[in-house]
Motif scaffolding. Structure first.
Motif, PDB file in Angstrom:
ATOM      1  N   GLU A 147     -50.151 -42.907 -26.326  1.00 58.71           N
ATOM      2  CA  GLU A 147     -48.994 -43.330 -27.092  1.00 58.71           C
ATOM      3  C   GLU A 147     -49.323 -43.327 -28.580  1.00 58.71           C
ATOM      4  N   ALA A 148     -48.297 -43.241 -29.399  1.00 63.96           N
ATOM      5  CA  ALA A 148     -48.492 -43.268 -30.848  1.00 63.96           C
ATOM      6  C   ALA A 148     -49.123 -44.598 -31.255  1.00 63.96           C
ATOM      7  N   PRO A 206     -51.457 -40.129 -33.799  1.00 67.37           N
ATOM      8  CA  PRO A 206     -50.268 -40.242 -34.655  1.00 67.37           C
ATOM      9  C   PRO A 206     -48.962 -40.077 -33.890  1.00 67.37           C
ATOM     10  N   VAL A 207     -49.005 -39.421 -32.733  1.00 67.64           N
ATOM     11  CA  VAL A 207     -47.801 -39.205 -31.928  1.00 67.64           C
ATOM     12  C   VAL A 207     -48.138 -39.423 -30.459  1.00 67.64           C
ATOM     13  N   GLU A 209     -42.653 -36.493 -37.965  1.00 66.16           N
ATOM     14  CA  GLU A 209     -43.136 -37.581 -38.792  1.00 66.16           C
ATOM     15  C   GLU A 209     -43.733 -38.676 -37.920  1.00 66.16           C
ATOM     16  N   THR A 210     -44.567 -39.511 -38.547  1.00 64.94           N
ATOM     17  CA  THR A 210     -45.181 -40.633 -37.862  1.00 64.94           C
ATOM     18  C   THR A 210     -45.294 -41.797 -38.840  1.00 64.94           C
ATOM     19  N   ASN A 211     -45.204 -43.017 -38.336  1.00 64.81           N
ATOM     20  CA  ASN A 211     -45.344 -44.207 -39.181  1.00 64.81           C
ATOM     21  C   ASN A 211     -46.610 -44.990 -38.851  1.00 64.81           C
ATOM     22  N   VAL A 212     -47.523 -44.374 -38.109  1.00 64.51           N
ATOM     23  CA  VAL A 212     -48.760 -45.057 -37.721  1.00 64.51           C
ATOM     24  C   VAL A 212     -49.571 -45.452 -38.947  1.00 64.51           C
TER      25      VAL A 212
END
Length: 399
Positions: free
Chosen positions: A89-90, A226-227, A370-373
């Protein structure tokens, strides 16, 4: 009956059979002709209503994002928490590096931030003390001026010695000089703190930035996904000494996949963005059909972007039909029911009935991915820095 009668009847029968044969042949030829006409008409109608409304190719493969997982800081691998074929999982930790050195630098940065806050507090108190000294020097000056003013009439009456008055004038000048010095000291004390609160002081902000960098570096000893997706191509091993940018594994999201269908250049005449498409994957066979739509056409043929492009300006030249990749997005609902893997072979058919759409894609209106990690990591660093600042502020400064 004479002996010649049987021969005569035989000749008559042969003549009748010969007369009937041309009629049978004509009928047979007519039937054959009608069959061919019917087949031709059927083929024309099939082409008109089916084949002319679609373009198909079996040179089509499933595509998707391949997210390379790499280290951002140097270190030694101490744990591997995901392996090939496993789903992640992200934000999930995939690999851990030895954090001993990073923890030491983080403690140093934390202490430096706390010390910066306390130093600014001390400077603020010093500035307050300097303001009090200015007020005291002003009182001294006013007192000296009042003494001088009170004694001046006595000089006219010769009731005071001139030396006394001169001493009073010197006292006024000294008081004025002391006031000027106190004002200068107060200005110097205010220069480093004026216009900002303790938490926004430049020295505190610099220490805060150093702490933030150290905190993020310490967190990067844990390598995150990240994803969400599935792990592939894991190459990292325990004890490896890794460097920033070194690829450790790949995460492949099996959602939002697409088809790269390589159509011949002669098939592109009526293909447009937005046209519906049907896809059959070899892994499931014709019993499972995916739906999609054309989202773009490649900017060039495959040979142009190859490692060794073709050199057609040579004496020996043979024309080769070129192919252009056409990207087709797959409906995620179909992928949920029958998952695909990148690289699988498919047969793709595009419905070209409506060929009024654009050929060239417009500018992107939203991010492709995009990712917000990493944003979450930065926000946590800011929260930790704020906590250190609050802990080292006095109750008066905190309010």
């Amino acid at each position: 009956m004479s002996a010649t009668e049987p021969a005569t009847r035989k000749d008559d029968n042969d003549s009748g059979t010969a007369a009937k044969d041309p009629g049978k042949r004509r009928r047979a030829l007519l039937i054959v002709l009608l069959i061919f006409v019917a087949l031709g008409l059927g083929w024309f109608l099939l082409w008109l209503f089916v084949f002319s409304t679609r373009e198909s190719t079996d040179n089509a493969y499933v595509g998707g994002n391949q997210v390379a997982i790499s280290a951002q800081v140097p270190g030694t691998v101490v744990a591997i928490l995901a392996d090939d074929t496993q789903r992640v999982e992200a934000g999930q930790v995939l690999v851990k590096l030895d954090s001993t050195d990073a923890d030491v630098r983080l403690r140093q940065a934390s202490s430096a931030l706390a010390q910066a806050v306390r130093q600014v507090r001390q400077q603020t108190d010093s500035a307050t003390g300097a303001d009090a000294a200015v007020a005291a020097r002003r009182i001294d000056l006013k007192k000296a001026q009042a003494d001088l003013k009170r004694r001046l009439p006595l000089i006219a009456e010769q009731a005071e010695a001139p030396e006394t008055v001169q001493h009073l004038r010197d006292g006024v000048e000294q008081a004025q000089a002391a006031l000027d010095a106190a004002v200068a000291q107060a200005n110097a004390a205010h220069a480093s703190i004026e216009g900002t609160e303790v938490a926004q002081n430049p020295a505190v902000e610099q220490a805060r930035a150093n702490f933030r960098a150290a905190w993020v570096a310490a967190q990067r000893n844990a390598i995150f996904a990240p994803v969400a997706g599935y792990v592939a191509q894991r190459s990292v091993q325990l004890g490896n000494s890794v460097q920033p940018g070194q690829q450790l594994m790949t995460v492949v999201p099996l959602h939002d996949l697409w088809i790269d269908a390589n159509f011949k250049e002669s098939q592109l005449r009526h293909i447009r963005i937005g046209q519906p498409a049907k896809i059959v994957a070899d892994v499931y066979g014709s019993g499972v059909e995916y739906h999609g739509k054309v989202i773009g056409l490649g900017a060039g043929t495959g040979s142009v972007f190859s490692l060794l492009p073709a050199q057609n300006a040579t004496g020996n030249w043979i024309k080769v039909v070129q192919r252009v990749p056409v990207r087709i997005a797959i409906d995620n609902k179909d992928l949920d029911q029958h998952p695909l893997r990148i690289g699988l072979s498919t047969e793709t058919t595009v419905n070209i009935t409506d060929d009024k759409g654009p050929v060239l894609a417009q500018a992107a209106q939203q991010p492709t991915a995009e990712t917000n990690v990493y944003e979450q990591m930065a926000s946590k660093a800011d929260a930790e820095a704020d906590k250190i600042i609050r802990d080292n502020l006095s109750s008066r400064d905190a309010h």
